[in-house]
Write an enzyme that holds these catalytic residues in place. Structure first.
Site, PDB file in Angstrom:
ATOM      1  N   LYS A  35       0.834  -1.211   0.000  1.00  0.00           N
ATOM      2  CA  LYS A  35       0.000   0.000   0.000  1.00  0.00           C
ATOM      3  C   LYS A  35       0.871   1.264   0.000  1.00  0.00           C
ATOM      4  O   LYS A  35       0.555   2.252  -0.652  1.00  0.00           O
ATOM      5  CB  LYS A  35      -0.938   0.007   1.218  1.00  0.00           C
ATOM      6  CG  LYS A  35      -2.093  -0.975   1.057  1.00  0.00           C
ATOM      7  CD  LYS A  35      -3.106  -0.833   2.169  1.00  0.00           C
ATOM      8  CE  LYS A  35      -4.252  -1.812   1.946  1.00  0.00           C
ATOM      9  NZ  LYS A  35      -5.128  -1.937   3.100  1.00  0.00           N
ATOM     10  N   GLU A 152     -11.719  14.337  14.703  1.00  0.00           N
ATOM     11  CA  GLU A 152     -11.965  14.658  13.288  1.00  0.00           C
ATOM     12  C   GLU A 152     -13.457  14.582  13.004  1.00  0.00           C
ATOM     13  O   GLU A 152     -14.128  13.677  13.480  1.00  0.00           O
ATOM     14  CB  GLU A 152     -11.190  13.638  12.433  1.00  0.00           C
ATOM     15  CG  GLU A 152     -11.340  13.844  10.962  1.00  0.00           C
ATOM     16  CD  GLU A 152     -10.976  15.259  10.540  1.00  0.00           C
ATOM     17  OE1 GLU A 152      -9.841  15.688  10.754  1.00  0.00           O
ATOM     18  OE2 GLU A 152     -11.860  15.944   9.986  1.00  0.00           O
ATOM     19  N   ASN A 209     -21.404  12.864  16.859  1.00  0.00           N
ATOM     20  CA  ASN A 209     -21.918  11.756  16.042  1.00  0.00           C
ATOM     21  C   ASN A 209     -23.239  11.216  16.584  1.00  0.00           C
ATOM     22  O   ASN A 209     -24.110  10.813  15.817  1.00  0.00           O
ATOM     23  CB  ASN A 209     -20.877  10.643  15.928  1.00  0.00           C
ATOM     24  CG  ASN A 209     -19.947  10.901  14.746  1.00  0.00           C
ATOM     25  OD1 ASN A 209     -20.089  11.907  14.062  1.00  0.00           O
ATOM     26  ND2 ASN A 209     -19.008  10.005  14.501  1.00  0.00           N
ATOM     27  N   GLY A 254     -35.040   7.306   5.735  1.00  0.00           N
ATOM     28  CA  GLY A 254     -34.519   6.384   4.730  1.00  0.00           C
ATOM     29  C   GLY A 254     -34.344   4.994   5.300  1.00  0.00           C
ATOM     30  O   GLY A 254     -35.141   4.564   6.147  1.00  0.00           O
ATOM     31  N   CYS A 261     -18.635   5.114  11.103  1.00  0.00           N
ATOM     32  CA  CYS A 261     -18.624   6.024  12.260  1.00  0.00           C
ATOM     33  C   CYS A 261     -19.903   6.007  13.090  1.00  0.00           C
ATOM     34  O   CYS A 261     -19.870   5.672  14.266  1.00  0.00           O
ATOM     35  CB  CYS A 261     -18.322   7.439  11.797  1.00  0.00           C
ATOM     36  SG  CYS A 261     -16.619   7.610  11.264  1.00  0.00           S
TER      37      CYS A 261
HETATM   38  N1  LIG Z   1     -14.148   7.818   8.192  1.00  0.00           N
HETATM   39  C1  LIG Z   1     -14.710   8.865   8.727  1.00  0.00           C
HETATM   40  O1  LIG Z   1     -15.638   9.468   8.168  1.00  0.00           O
HETATM   41  C2  LIG Z   1     -14.227   9.378  10.062  1.00  0.00           C
HETATM   42  C3  LIG Z   1     -14.566  10.678  10.442  1.00  0.00           C
HETATM   43  C4  LIG Z   1     -14.135  11.142  11.678  1.00  0.00           C
HETATM   44  C5  LIG Z   1     -13.404  10.333  12.514  1.00  0.00           C
HETATM   45  N2  LIG Z   1     -13.118   9.063  12.126  1.00  0.00           N
HETATM   46  C6  LIG Z   1     -12.327   8.238  13.064  1.00  0.00           C
HETATM   47  O2  LIG Z   1     -10.973   8.288  12.636  1.00  0.00           O
HETATM   48  C7  LIG Z   1     -10.335   7.033  12.837  1.00  0.00           C
HETATM   49  C8  LIG Z   1      -9.829   6.497  11.521  1.00  0.00           C
HETATM   50  O3  LIG Z   1     -10.938   6.339  10.661  1.00  0.00           O
HETATM   51  P1  LIG Z   1     -10.760   6.005   9.108  1.00  0.00           P
HETATM   52  O4  LIG Z   1     -12.111   6.041   8.512  1.00  0.00           O
HETATM   53  O5  LIG Z   1      -9.683   6.853   8.546  1.00  0.00           O
HETATM   54  O6  LIG Z   1     -10.267   4.496   9.204  1.00  0.00           O
HETATM   55  P2  LIG Z   1      -9.686   3.584   8.050  1.00  0.00           P
HETATM   56  O7  LIG Z   1     -10.042   2.220   8.401  1.00  0.00           O
HETATM   57  O8  LIG Z   1     -10.066   4.144   6.713  1.00  0.00           O
HETATM   58  O9  LIG Z   1      -8.115   3.787   8.200  1.00  0.00           O
HETATM   59  C9  LIG Z   1      -7.384   3.357   9.308  1.00  0.00           C
HETATM   60  C10 LIG Z   1      -5.936   3.340   8.911  1.00  0.00           C
HETATM   61  O10 LIG Z   1      -5.157   2.973  10.041  1.00  0.00           O
HETATM   62  C11 LIG Z   1      -4.121   2.134   9.585  1.00  0.00           C
HETATM   63  N3  LIG Z   1      -3.530   1.388  10.710  1.00  0.00           N
HETATM   64  C12 LIG Z   1      -4.147   0.614  11.604  1.00  0.00           C
HETATM   65  N4  LIG Z   1      -3.251   0.098  12.480  1.00  0.00           N
HETATM   66  C13 LIG Z   1      -2.053   0.598  12.134  1.00  0.00           C
HETATM   67  C14 LIG Z   1      -0.760   0.452  12.620  1.00  0.00           C
HETATM   68  N5  LIG Z   1      -0.520  -0.327  13.673  1.00  0.00           N
HETATM   69  N6  LIG Z   1       0.238   1.107  12.017  1.00  0.00           N
HETATM   70  C15 LIG Z   1      -0.002   1.896  10.961  1.00  0.00           C
HETATM   71  N7  LIG Z   1      -1.201   2.080  10.421  1.00  0.00           N
HETATM   72  C16 LIG Z   1      -2.226   1.431  10.999  1.00  0.00           C
HETATM   73  C17 LIG Z   1      -4.811   1.280   8.556  1.00  0.00           C
HETATM   74  O11 LIG Z   1      -3.879   0.632   7.726  1.00  0.00           O
HETATM   75  C18 LIG Z   1      -5.601   2.357   7.811  1.00  0.00           C
HETATM   76  O12 LIG Z   1      -4.800   2.998   6.862  1.00  0.00           O
HETATM   77  C19 LIG Z   1     -11.378   6.147  13.513  1.00  0.00           C
HETATM   78  O13 LIG Z   1     -11.236   6.236  14.898  1.00  0.00           O
HETATM   79  C20 LIG Z   1     -12.697   6.785  13.075  1.00  0.00           C
HETATM   80  O14 LIG Z   1     -13.724   6.534  13.981  1.00  0.00           O
HETATM   81  C21 LIG Z   1     -13.494   8.574  10.914  1.00  0.00           C
END
Ligand SMILES: NC(=O)c1ccc[n+]([C@@H]2O[C@H](COP(=O)([O-])OP(=O)(O)OC[C@H]3O[C@@H](n4cnc5c(N)ncnc54)[C@H](O)[C@@H]3O)[C@@H](O)[C@H]2O)c1
Length: 428
Positions: A35, A152, A209, A254, A261
């Protein structure tokens, strides 16, 4: 400023690209060499509007670097963000193991001098205090640090725009030095800074949320009343929402909320409440209504379809993303397969991800019209603009039957009925 972001998912990669675009030197740490190579070549790995272009631009300027190595990145950074996943456990509690695992690696690789270790992942109240204790135990001699929580709020599908133009920036820390550095980093963003203690920042994210989920479940609860009363939920909510104390935005009836999330964060908030001895029945109800709405659409399909051949349009949990985590579509498809339905499916972006989950048990098509060919019932589960603009006359010609179940209330009921389709929305 030099910053590191651990995790390159929706939050990590978008945040990294935006801070790099502001002129910071940004390192992004991953854990999968394949990746990391794709990212270095400008492939964001997942679909998010505008992200590929932004990634290409910051790569060209040399402002973003992808690595597996903590020393070369954390070891030179002023601020390190954690943006790893915090998925739900079977109990509903957020799994924080990735946050703690990464915290230890960050701690071991801190530079001499001061670093802010800030969490963007959504974590339970008290997590960042534990992160501080962990880092304290492993940090090298001469390294100083303070933890912070910068939750975030981006929304998938509009993540790049949300990160450039957020409604607010929350900075939670007990360290004034950390707060000042984080304020400096966010200076190019034209949004109010809310500076808080750690626990408040952690709770703000869950509270926001939970409110979004509540608005959807409220709209859905009123839709259920509307269905029984013969009322039109959209008109009811238009009138309710005109009250300035209430507002109409996000009150969308809906098939319920999904994604990585809202479902996870409502569950986690319930668990946090239970662990604190708080009555959680309010949030239990928000979750319960959400599950009822999936069943509501399944009941309509079962009752209305004269044969068991249907087309589902829309698989992602919402438009403009290929994400199917907790998508109502997956739940609905699995349930209908068990009941012997044959399902044609089309989604502009999410079909490959659905294939990974349900495989060839359903039929995939390249466009909505081919998916509708010969079916009795078409069901819309995601409000992609492409579906709003469908040529419904053409769609009807492809179908054997004439049932249109609109799980997102995107069509004008009169127009659909004039075309000769039997229309069933949610609460109208
Ligand atoms: N997706 C959203 O809309 C959103 C919005 C606000 C907050 N969040 C929060 O932000 C956080 C991340 O969400 P996301 O949607 O980006 O998740 P995601 O699953 O898209 O990405 C998580 C990332 O973390 C990486 N990762 C996990 N363990 C790791 C490690 N040990 N070393 C290096 N990389 C590692 C994964 O490879 C991946 O790239 C979560 O807590 C989520 O609740 C998400």
């Amino acid at each position: 400023m030099k910053i590191t972001i651990v995790g390159h998912g929706y939050v990590g990669l978008v945040t990294a690209c935006v801070f790099a675009d502001f002129g910071n030197d940004v390192w992004v740490i991953g854990r999968n060499p394949e990746k990391i190579e794709r990212l270095k070549k400008g492939d964001p790995i997942f679909y998010e509007p505008e992200l590929k272009e932004l990634l290409g631009s910051v790569l060209e300027k040399g402002k973003i670097h992808f690595t597996l190595d903590y020393k070369e990145s954390v070891g030179v950074s002023d601020i390190v963000f954690t943006a790893v996943g915090t998925p739900p456990q079977t109990t509903g509690e957020a799994d924080l193991s990735m946050v703690f695992d990464v915290a230890e690696k960050i701690g071991k690789n801190l530079k001499k001098g001061f670093t802010v270790v800030s969490c963007k992942s959504t974590v339970a109240v008290g997590t960042n205090k534990k992160v501080a204790e962990l880092i304290e135990k492993v940090k090298p001699v001469g390294a100083e640090f303070a933890v912070a929580s910068c939750p975030e709020f981006l929304s998938q599908g509009t993540a790049v725009d949300n990160t450039f133009h957020p409604d607010r920036v929350v900075i939670g820390s007990d360290s004034q030095k950390a707060i000042e550095l984080l304020k400096q980093l966010h200076e190019p963003i034209d949004a109010p800074n809310i500076v808080t203690d750690l626990a408040s920042a952690e709770l703000i994210k869950y509270s926001a949320n939970a409110m979004l989920a509540t608005k959807i479940s409220y709209a859905n609860a009123i839709a259920l009343y509307s269905e029984k009363a013969g009322a039109n939920v959209e008109l009811v909510l238009d009138a309710v929402g005109m009250d300035k104390r209430i507002g109409r935005i996000f009150m969308n009836p809906g098939v319920g909320y999904g994604g990585s999330c809202l479902p996870k964060d409502v569950k986690a908030l319930i668990q946090i409440g239970r662990s604190m001895g708080i009555d959680t029945s309010f949030f239990d109800a928000v979750e319960e209504v959400n599950l009822v709405m999936r069943q509501n659409v399944i009941d309509k399909i079962v009752k209305l379809s004269r044969d068991k051949n249907i087309a589902i349009l829309g698989l992602s949990f919402k438009p403009n993303t290929d994400d199917i985590r907790e998508a109502p579509s997956v739940y609905i498809i699995k349930e209908l397969l068990e009941r012997g339905f044959s399902i044609n499916a089309y989604d502009p972006e999410a079909m490959n991800k659905v294939k990974d989950v349900v495989g060839e048990k359903i039929n995939y098509f390249d466009n909505p019209y081919d998916a509708a060919e010969g079916v009795d019932t078409v069901v819309v589960l995601t409000e992609w603009n492409e579906f709003r603009e469908l040529d419904l006359e053409k769609l009807k010609k492809e179908m054997k039957g004439d049932i249109l179940i609109d799980g997102r209330n995107i069509y004008n009921t009169e127009r659909v009925r004039k075309i000769g389709l039997k229309y069933f929305g949610v609460g109208r």
